[in-house]
Design a protein around this motif. Structure first.
Motif, PDB file in Angstrom:
ATOM      1  N   ALA A  14       2.575  -1.357   0.076  1.00 12.41           N
ATOM      2  CA  ALA A  14       3.604  -2.286   0.537  1.00 12.41           C
ATOM      3  C   ALA A  14       3.759  -3.422  -0.470  1.00 12.41           C
ATOM      4  CB  ALA A  14       3.227  -2.845   1.905  1.00 12.41           C
ATOM      5  N   PHE A  15       4.917  -4.092  -0.421  1.00  7.94           N
ATOM      6  CA  PHE A  15       5.179  -5.182  -1.360  1.00  7.94           C
ATOM      7  C   PHE A  15       4.112  -6.264  -1.266  1.00  7.94           C
ATOM      8  CE2 PHE A  15       6.957  -9.499  -1.763  1.00  7.94           C
ATOM      9  CZ  PHE A  15       7.134  -9.522  -3.141  1.00  7.94           C
ATOM     10  N   GLU A  16       3.718  -6.635  -0.051  1.00  8.77           N
ATOM     11  CA  GLU A  16       2.721  -7.694   0.123  1.00  8.77           C
ATOM     12  C   GLU A  16       1.401  -7.317  -0.539  1.00  8.77           C
ATOM     13  OE1 GLU A  16       5.935  -8.058   2.932  1.00  8.77           O
ATOM     14  OE2 GLU A  16       4.565  -6.378   2.509  1.00  8.77           O
ATOM     15  N   GLU A  17       1.041  -6.051  -0.466  1.00  6.87           N
ATOM     16  CA  GLU A  17      -0.196  -5.598  -1.108  1.00  6.87           C
ATOM     17  C   GLU A  17      -0.081  -5.693  -2.627  1.00  6.87           C
ATOM     18  OE1 GLU A  17      -3.172  -1.683  -1.094  1.00  6.87           O
ATOM     19  OE2 GLU A  17      -1.261  -1.632   0.001  1.00  6.87           O
ATOM     20  N   ARG A  28       1.935  -7.770  -4.300  1.00 10.26           N
ATOM     21  CA  ARG A  28       1.963  -9.189  -4.673  1.00 10.26           C
ATOM     22  C   ARG A  28       0.557  -9.779  -4.666  1.00 10.26           C
ATOM     23  NH1 ARG A  28       4.852 -12.449  -0.357  1.00 10.26           N
ATOM     24  NH2 ARG A  28       2.823 -12.073   0.610  1.00 10.26           N
ATOM     25  N   ASP A  29      -0.235  -9.457  -3.644  1.00 10.72           N
ATOM     26  CA  ASP A  29      -1.598  -9.984  -3.578  1.00 10.72           C
ATOM     27  C   ASP A  29      -2.459  -9.420  -4.707  1.00 10.72           C
ATOM     28  OD1 ASP A  29      -0.779 -11.347  -1.358  1.00 10.72           O
ATOM     29  OD2 ASP A  29      -1.730  -9.990   0.090  1.00 10.72           O
ATOM     30  N   HIS A  30      -2.236  -8.155  -5.044  1.00  6.07           N
ATOM     31  CA  HIS A  30      -2.969  -7.526  -6.146  1.00  6.07           C
ATOM     32  C   HIS A  30      -2.684  -8.257  -7.456  1.00  6.07           C
ATOM     33  CE1 HIS A  30      -4.534  -4.343  -8.757  1.00  6.07           C
ATOM     34  NE2 HIS A  30      -3.384  -4.371  -9.400  1.00  6.07           N
ATOM     35  N   ASP A  81       4.120 -16.321  -5.156  1.00  7.62           N
ATOM     36  CA  ASP A  81       5.380 -15.871  -4.560  1.00  7.62           C
ATOM     37  C   ASP A  81       6.599 -16.568  -5.168  1.00  7.62           C
ATOM     38  OD1 ASP A  81       5.016 -18.343  -3.439  1.00  7.62           O
ATOM     39  OD2 ASP A  81       4.842 -17.630  -1.370  1.00  7.62           O
ATOM     40  N   GLU A 132      10.688  -9.060  -4.336  1.00  7.13           N
ATOM     41  CA  GLU A 132      11.090  -7.714  -3.931  1.00  7.13           C
ATOM     42  C   GLU A 132      12.603  -7.681  -3.796  1.00  7.13           C
ATOM     43  OE1 GLU A 132       9.932  -4.389  -0.534  1.00  7.13           O
ATOM     44  OE2 GLU A 132       9.977  -6.506   0.025  1.00  7.13           O
ATOM     45  N   SER A 139      12.311  -1.843  -4.359  1.00  5.35           N
ATOM     46  CA  SER A 139      11.869  -1.135  -3.157  1.00  5.35           C
ATOM     47  C   SER A 139      12.597   0.181  -2.945  1.00  5.35           C
ATOM     48  CB  SER A 139      12.068  -2.028  -1.924  1.00  5.35           C
ATOM     49  OG  SER A 139      13.429  -2.410  -1.793  1.00  5.35           O
TER      50      SER A 139
END
Length: 477
Positions: A41-44, A46-48, A84, A89, A119
């Motif tokens: 997922a995008f959040e994963e 971004r956190d990576h 962020d 995305e 995406s």
């Protein structure tokens, strides 16, 4: 990470940037699905990316201009940094998103980079679009910094500790004082050059004379005026990236068969593509002058620009694919024998000791269409398979920035076993970038099939030898 001043070369990319000539380098990285078939997922993602920024501290720094323009800006920590504000995305299609992202200049009030996750690239692809200002990284560094986000195995290692805290920003007074101090140091450095040469031992004096000769040769080719061309003219702020991909083995096969280099093959393929465009437009066929970046990076160099340049004619007037290859090979071989990459590097370093107004003027002159028609860049990438959150990296298409009045640039990045070409163009003045990309592919096919054709005529061979390079004998594939 402490405050660091931009080098003269780094600062030059700020000085030549205009509303229609954006000086960001970039790339489009394409990934295939992981073994389980589910993209992160995008959040994963971004956190990576956020967890890996400890490996690239410059990505959390912004520019601090020196008051009154006394010296080049410094890099200082961004006390408002948040991942962020840099990782986004957006929906596809991918080609449209790439064009939109690359058509917008980077904001200078924050660290000069962005990553965009597409995406809707396709059901079986994940794409990440990256851009960073050329004052921050060159093409090689951009690939290396992209590699910092990747892993050599599908399994990601444990997160690294990150105790980053922004250092206090320097006051305007401190920026002025440091700027004046460094300016005096630069002037003294320039003044010491002739004194060092005059008082040097004989062998050092010979080295100095050799360096001067290399500088002279490099400048001699640099100042020779580029021909007028339809690819040089007023730009719009809109960009387009077209791309194509070939197995790297195709280029290596041509290299082995005809005794050249992969870089020669790339330049010959680009020459064939530009020639095809000139024919479509009914233009007079004449050689064009290319600026070809050369990597002078040392093992310890990571950030900033560590590149030199050579200027080479692309023989667009040559109808024979092998003739184009050998004329390119002859030119590049001669440039290397004459030490021109080193000479250009020395000239760039000497220019860093001149006043800022002189550096600015030099930057404008070098970026002029009178100096070159287009940039063609070979950017070596990772040779081993790489992964991002278990997703295998399949391709990286490069973006080589356009200086004012230059409508197209062409880059090639090698990734594992693939050669990835990016044709970056002004959308208004060169709307047929996709045809240029297709013609690069066709030119490589021509070179692969050239073994069944008649070799260079005696006249062509004599022309090549007159430029100082031997004509190699064909080697069985």
């Amino acid at each position: 990470m402490g405050c660091t001043r931009l080098s003269g070369l780094d600062a030059s990319f700020l000085s030549v940037e205009t509303p229609t000539a954006h000086m960001h380098v970039g790339w489009v990285a394409v990934f295939s699905p992981p073994a389980d078939g589910a993209f992160p997922a995008f959040e994963e993602l971004r956190d990576h990316i956020g967890r890996r920024l400890a490996r690239a501290p410059r990505y959390r720094q912004k520019l601090a201009p020196v008051p009154f323009g006394l010296n080049a800006p410094e890099w200082v920590d961004d006390d408002s940094f948040a991942v962020d504000r840099h990782v986004f995305e957006a929906e596809g299609p991918l080609s449209r998103l790439v064009d939109e992202v690359m058509s917008i200049p980077l904001r200078r009030d924050r660290p000069l980079w962005e990553l965009w996750v597409c995406s809707e690239a396709s059901e079986d692809q994940l794409a990440i679009i990256g851009k960073a200002h050329h004052c921050m990284v060159d093409g090689i560094a951009a690939v290396e910094l992209g590699s910092l986000l990747l892993d050599a195995t599908p399994e990601s290692p444990a997160p690294e500790p990150d105790d980053w805290r922004p250092a206090p920003s320097p006051s305007g007074e401190r920026l002025v004082l440091r700027g004046m101090r460094d300016l005096v140091s630069q002037q003294l450095g320039l003044a010491r050059w002739p004194m060092r040469a005059a008082g040097a031992p004989a062998n050092t004096a010979r080295q100095t004379a050799g360096a001067a000769l290399r500088i002279g040769r490099a400048l001699g080719h640099a100042v020779r005026a580029a021909p007028a061309s339809s690819i040089n003219g007023a730009l719009s702020p809109l960009r387009r990236l077209a791309w194509t991909q070939r197995p790297l083995d195709d280029l290596q096969k041509v290299k082995r068969t005809y005794g050249t280099t992969v870089n020669d093959v790339m330049l010959a393929a680009v020459t064939g593509a530009i020639r095809a465009r000139m024919i479509r437009r009914g233009e007079y066929l004449t050689p064009l002058k290319a600026m070809v970046p050369v990597n002078v990076r040392s093992p310890g160099d990571v950030l900033g620009n560590h590149i030199s340049f050579v200027f080479a004619d692309l023989p667009c007037d040559e109808p024979d694919p092998l003739g184009r290859l050998y004329r390119v090979h002859a030119t590049m071989s001669q440039r290397k024998r004459d030490g021109e990459p080193e000479g250009a590097d020395l000239a760039l370093k000497a220019a860093e000791h001149t006043p800022g107004v002189v550096q600015h003027a030099i930057s404008r002159i070098v970026a002029s269409p009178r100096m070159f028609n287009l940039v063609v860049s070979n950017i070596p990438g990772p040779s081993e398979p790489l992964y991002m959150l278990s997703c295998p990296l399949q391709a990286v298409y490069p973006v080589v920035p356009l200086a004012e009045e230059h409508a197209v640039s062409i880059g090639m990045t090698t990734v594992h076993k693939q050669a990835c070409f990016g044709v970056y163009a002004d959308r208004a003045s060169l709307p047929d970038a996709h045809l240029v990309a297709a013609d690069i592919d066709h030119s490589i096919t021509e070179l692969l099939g050239a073994g069944s054709q008649v070799w260079l005529s005696r006249r062509q061979a004599a022309d090549v030898r007159s430029e100082g390079a031997e004509v190699p004998s064909p080697v069985p594939a």
